[in-house]
Design an enzyme around this catalytic site. Structure first.
Site, PDB file in Angstrom:
ATOM      1  N   GLN A  28     -11.846 -26.381   3.567  1.00 53.17           N
ATOM      2  CA  GLN A  28     -10.450 -25.951   3.484  1.00 53.17           C
ATOM      3  C   GLN A  28     -10.183 -25.226   2.178  1.00 53.17           C
ATOM      4  OE1 GLN A  28      -7.752 -29.175   4.216  1.00 53.17           O
ATOM      5  NE2 GLN A  28      -5.978 -28.144   3.332  1.00 53.17           N
TER       6      GLN A  28
ATOM      7  N   ASN B 148      -2.035 -27.544   7.624  1.00 52.88           N
ATOM      8  CA  ASN B 148      -0.601 -27.809   7.540  1.00 52.88           C
ATOM      9  C   ASN B 148      -0.343 -29.254   7.141  1.00 52.88           C
ATOM     10  OD1 ASN B 148      -0.584 -29.528   9.932  1.00 52.88           O
ATOM     11  ND2 ASN B 148      -0.627 -27.660  11.170  1.00 52.88           N
TER      12      ASN B 148
ATOM     13  N   HIS C  50      -3.066 -27.636  15.006  1.00 54.68           N
ATOM     14  CA  HIS C  50      -3.304 -26.593  14.002  1.00 54.68           C
ATOM     15  C   HIS C  50      -3.511 -25.263  14.720  1.00 54.68           C
ATOM     16  CE1 HIS C  50      -3.792 -29.330  10.535  1.00 54.68           C
ATOM     17  NE2 HIS C  50      -4.196 -30.179  11.464  1.00 54.68           N
TER      18      HIS C  50
ATOM     19  N   LEU D 286      -8.025 -31.420  16.868  1.00 63.03           N
ATOM     20  CA  LEU D 286      -7.052 -30.615  16.130  1.00 63.03           C
ATOM     21  C   LEU D 286      -6.323 -29.605  17.017  1.00 63.03           C
ATOM     22  CD1 LEU D 286      -9.086 -29.847  12.874  1.00 63.03           C
ATOM     23  CD2 LEU D 286      -7.571 -31.780  13.359  1.00 63.03           C
TER      24      LEU D 286
ATOM     25  N   PHE E 148      -8.607 -23.354   7.115  1.00 61.99           N
ATOM     26  CA  PHE E 148      -9.917 -24.006   7.084  1.00 61.99           C
ATOM     27  C   PHE E 148     -10.859 -23.362   8.080  1.00 61.99           C
ATOM     28  CE2 PHE E 148      -7.348 -26.395  10.113  1.00 61.99           C
ATOM     29  CZ  PHE E 148      -8.199 -26.671  11.179  1.00 61.99           C
TER      30      PHE E 148
ATOM     31  N   PHE F  77     -17.503 -31.358   9.634  1.00 66.66           N
ATOM     32  CA  PHE F  77     -16.081 -31.208   9.977  1.00 66.66           C
ATOM     33  C   PHE F  77     -15.590 -29.811   9.602  1.00 66.66           C
ATOM     34  CE2 PHE F  77     -11.534 -33.030   9.227  1.00 66.66           C
ATOM     35  CZ  PHE F  77     -11.114 -32.447  10.409  1.00 66.66           C
TER      36      PHE F  77
ATOM     37  N   ARG G  63     -11.586 -28.438  -0.546  1.00 67.87           N
ATOM     38  CA  ARG G  63     -11.901 -29.632   0.240  1.00 67.87           C
ATOM     39  C   ARG G  63     -12.990 -29.317   1.254  1.00 67.87           C
ATOM     40  NH1 ARG G  63      -8.072 -32.717   4.513  1.00 67.87           N
ATOM     41  NH2 ARG G  63      -8.953 -34.803   4.354  1.00 67.87           N
TER      42      ARG G  63
END
Length: 259
Positions: free
Chosen positions: A152, A191, A215, A211, A202, A149, A144
């Site tokens: 991942q 997660n 995370h 985040l 990531f 951004f 991903r």
């Protein structure tokens, strides 16, 4: 398992301090020239830990007084240390030792060098370093990627729904104000909600403070940022999967304080 987008008393502190001192002393003590045994901080820590949780009753005496089916105990016995308890003690020691780990991800786009913060996020660090040592991430893709951004990876199934921790079960989050999603190259755990960490992680392309405290940040890119920038430009399909697979060909662990 997607990004989430798709006892601390005086006795416990004392045992951690003693274990830290023992581990540090063991690490500094020279081995005989013909010794085949490696210097192991983790082994030194484990050996220094008590077999029971000091000051925590097993409850056997109280139970024996209120049940006719249990042998009578006239002394308070301390609760045995479980494997989870021992891990927590080791992580507490690692925080005191201030050790860091170093790993290289060999990808189809180039090498990415990572610094792993065992001193701040020891659970996530031990998990990642161990999985890297086991070759768990070999031939695994970054499944991903979202420009501006993050990218991942860490899921052997390549679906974003797979992967397990080194222990086989999810482990808890570790949040610390010293480690935040600031800038490019932050290494963090993916997660599916609180305390659901497994194998997925990531790497950020920019600051993602939304985040923070959601995370676990456990490291950063210290070499190969140019590779990360090239990865960000890879085209993706409608499900954010790179059209050109970005594959982790191998992982090289240079420093693992837990071994």
């Amino acid at each position: 398992a997607a990004l989430g987008l798709g006892s601390s008393g005086t006795d416990a502190q004392g045992s951690s301090a003693a274990a830290a001192a023992a581990a540090d002393a063991a690490a500094k003590k020279p081995k005989p020239a013909d010794s085949k045994e490696p210097l192991s901080v983790a082994a030194s820590m484990a050996a220094a830990l008590p077999a029971t949780k000091k000051g925590v009753s097993s409850g056997a005496m109280a139970a024996s007084f209120t049940s006719s089916a249990i042998d009578v105990y006239t002394k308070i016995t301390e609760m045995p240390m479980t494997e989870k308890d021992r891990r927590k003690e080791v992580w507490a020691v690692m925080r005191k030792l201030g050790k860091k780990g170093y790993v290289q991800l060999k990808t189809t786009l180039g090498d990415i060098n990572l610094e792993i913060r065992c001193d701040i996020a020891p659970a996530a660090s031990e998990n990642f370093l161990t999985l890297c040592s086991r070759g768990y991430y070999k031939d695994v893709t970054f499944h991903r990627l979202i420009r501006n951004f993050m990218m991942q990876g860490g899921d052997p199934t390549g679906t974003g729904r797979g992967g397990k921790s080194m222990w086989g079960d999810p482990f808890d989050d570790e949040f610390d104000s010293r480690l935040t999603h600031s800038g490019i190259g932050v290494l963090s755990m993916a997660n599916s909600g609180p305390n659901s960490n497994g194998s997925q992680f990531f790497i950020t392309f920019k600051s993602c403070h939304q985040l923070d405290n959601k995370h676990t940040v456990f490291g950063s890119v210290v070499g190969g940022l140019d590779v990360v920038k090239v990865a960000e430009k890879v085209e993706v399909d409608l499900s954010d999967k790179p059209k050109q697979p970005i594959v982790i060909l191998d992982t090289v662990v240079f420093v693992n304080p837990f071994e």
